[in-house]
Design a protein around this motif. Structure first.
Motif, PDB file in Angstrom:
ATOM      1  N   UNK A  34       0.853 -26.426 -26.794  1.00 18.10           N
ATOM      2  CA  UNK A  34       0.840 -27.886 -26.847  1.00 18.10           C
ATOM      3  C   UNK A  34      -0.429 -28.483 -26.243  1.00 18.10           C
ATOM      4  N   UNK A  35      -1.449 -27.678 -26.087  1.00 17.99           N
ATOM      5  CA  UNK A  35      -2.739 -28.190 -25.641  1.00 17.99           C
ATOM      6  C   UNK A  35      -3.207 -27.579 -24.338  1.00 17.99           C
ATOM      7  N   UNK A  36      -4.513 -27.391 -24.256  1.00 22.21           N
ATOM      8  CA  UNK A  36      -5.165 -26.912 -23.039  1.00 22.21           C
ATOM      9  C   UNK A  36      -5.722 -28.134 -22.318  1.00 22.21           C
ATOM     10  N   UNK A  37      -5.139 -28.440 -21.154  1.00 22.34           N
ATOM     11  CA  UNK A  37      -5.521 -29.629 -20.400  1.00 22.34           C
ATOM     12  C   UNK A  37      -6.629 -29.357 -19.391  1.00 22.34           C
ATOM     13  N   UNK A  38      -7.096 -28.121 -19.268  1.00 23.84           N
ATOM     14  CA  UNK A  38      -8.105 -27.825 -18.264  1.00 23.84           C
ATOM     15  C   UNK A  38      -7.597 -28.175 -16.877  1.00 23.84           C
ATOM     16  N   UNK A  39      -8.352 -28.989 -16.148  1.00 20.81           N
ATOM     17  CA  UNK A  39      -7.955 -29.425 -14.805  1.00 20.81           C
ATOM     18  C   UNK A  39      -7.377 -30.852 -14.822  1.00 20.81           C
ATOM     19  N   UNK A  40      -6.998 -31.330 -15.991  1.00 23.11           N
ATOM     20  CA  UNK A  40      -6.448 -32.677 -16.105  1.00 23.11           C
ATOM     21  C   UNK A  40      -4.928 -32.655 -15.949  1.00 23.11           C
TER      22      UNK A  40
END
Length: 262
Positions: A23-29
């Motif tokens: 469902x998505x790679x948010x990184x450090x968010x």
């Protein structure tokens, strides 16, 4: 005049494709912060008489315009021909239907060459009946010029985008400088006395070959002293609340759909 930030994300948007659950790679968010969900970078400049200049047609432009309640565009300007800034070009065909004519479209000679190569069908002769594809009134511009667009004097700035060049814009006391890693003395001189500076800021720490980071943006702000600075084209370590916690009040991360009246 009014500026709408349609999208403030980097070339992959936020979240990026992937992630442990798909469902998505948010990184450090923080996924729970809605202002961390970012589409690709683009803005609309609205004149005093409510005509609208669209700057770049991102891959997300249809959803951006409908989310912002913007149903009509009178002109388009391209900053450079990278995919995250041009891939939504086909949506101009619907804008043609609304406008009822060819879309006045501004780009440099190099950008026009890339657009003709990648969107060959757009530049075929138009029969003048129904807009089944985008139809553009092609207007060539160049860095260093001041171009009248919809009654606005748009000053075009030459920007170093690492392996290529891009255009920055100044309109009255507003400037939009996306996709830039370095500004020379000519560009910096053109950016003095700003009320609003919307500027590329892809990452918080480290170096990038084509985009400015927070350290560089802070140095520009220290020199230029704009009244307000908004960050755009932000990457996977630019969490909205984390940035608000450390930045001074006159510098802030942008978010999709943000509207600033000038």
């Amino acid at each position: 005049m009014k500026v709408t930030l349609l999208g403030v994300g980097g070339s992959a948007g936020m979240p990026q494709i992937g992630g442990p659950d798909g469902f998505g790679d948010w990184g450090r968010l923080d996924p729970a912060e809605p202002r961390n969900r970012r589409t690709r970078s683009s803005i609309v400049i609205e004149t005093d008489d409510q005509q609208r200049l669209l700057v770049d047609t991102s891959p997300d432009v249809r959803l951006q315009l409908t989310s912002a309640g913007i149903g009509r565009i009178e002109a388009v300007l391209y900053t450079h021909p990278h995919s995250d800034h041009i891939a939504g070009l086909d949506e101009i065909r619907v804008l043609n239907r609304i406008l009822g004519r060819a879309m006045p479209t501004y780009a440099t000679a190099g950008c026009w060459a890339d657009l003709r190569r990648r969107f060959e069908y757009v530049f075929k002769p138009f029969s003048g009946t129904y807009f089944t594809r985008p139809v553009l009134e092609t207007i060539e511009i160049a860095a260093g010029e001041t171009v009248p667009i919809l009654g606005l004097d748009v000053k075009l700035l030459d920007q170093d985008h690492g392996y290529s060049r891009s255009l920055g814009l100044r309109v009255r006391n507003f400037a939009y400088c996306t996709d830039v890693v370095h500004l020379d003395e000519v560009a910096l001189a053109a950016l003095t006395g700003l009320d609003l500076f919307v500027v590329d800021c892809f990452f918080r720490t480290g170096k990038h070959p084509t985009h400015a980071g927070l350290e560089q943006v802070l140095a520009w702000v220290e020199r230029l002293r704009p009244k307000r600075t908004i960050l755009t084209h932000m990457g996977p370590d630019m969490d909205y609340q984390a940035l608000r916690a450390v930045l001074p009040p006159e510098i802030e991360p942008g978010y999709d759909g943000m509207v600033v009246a000038l």
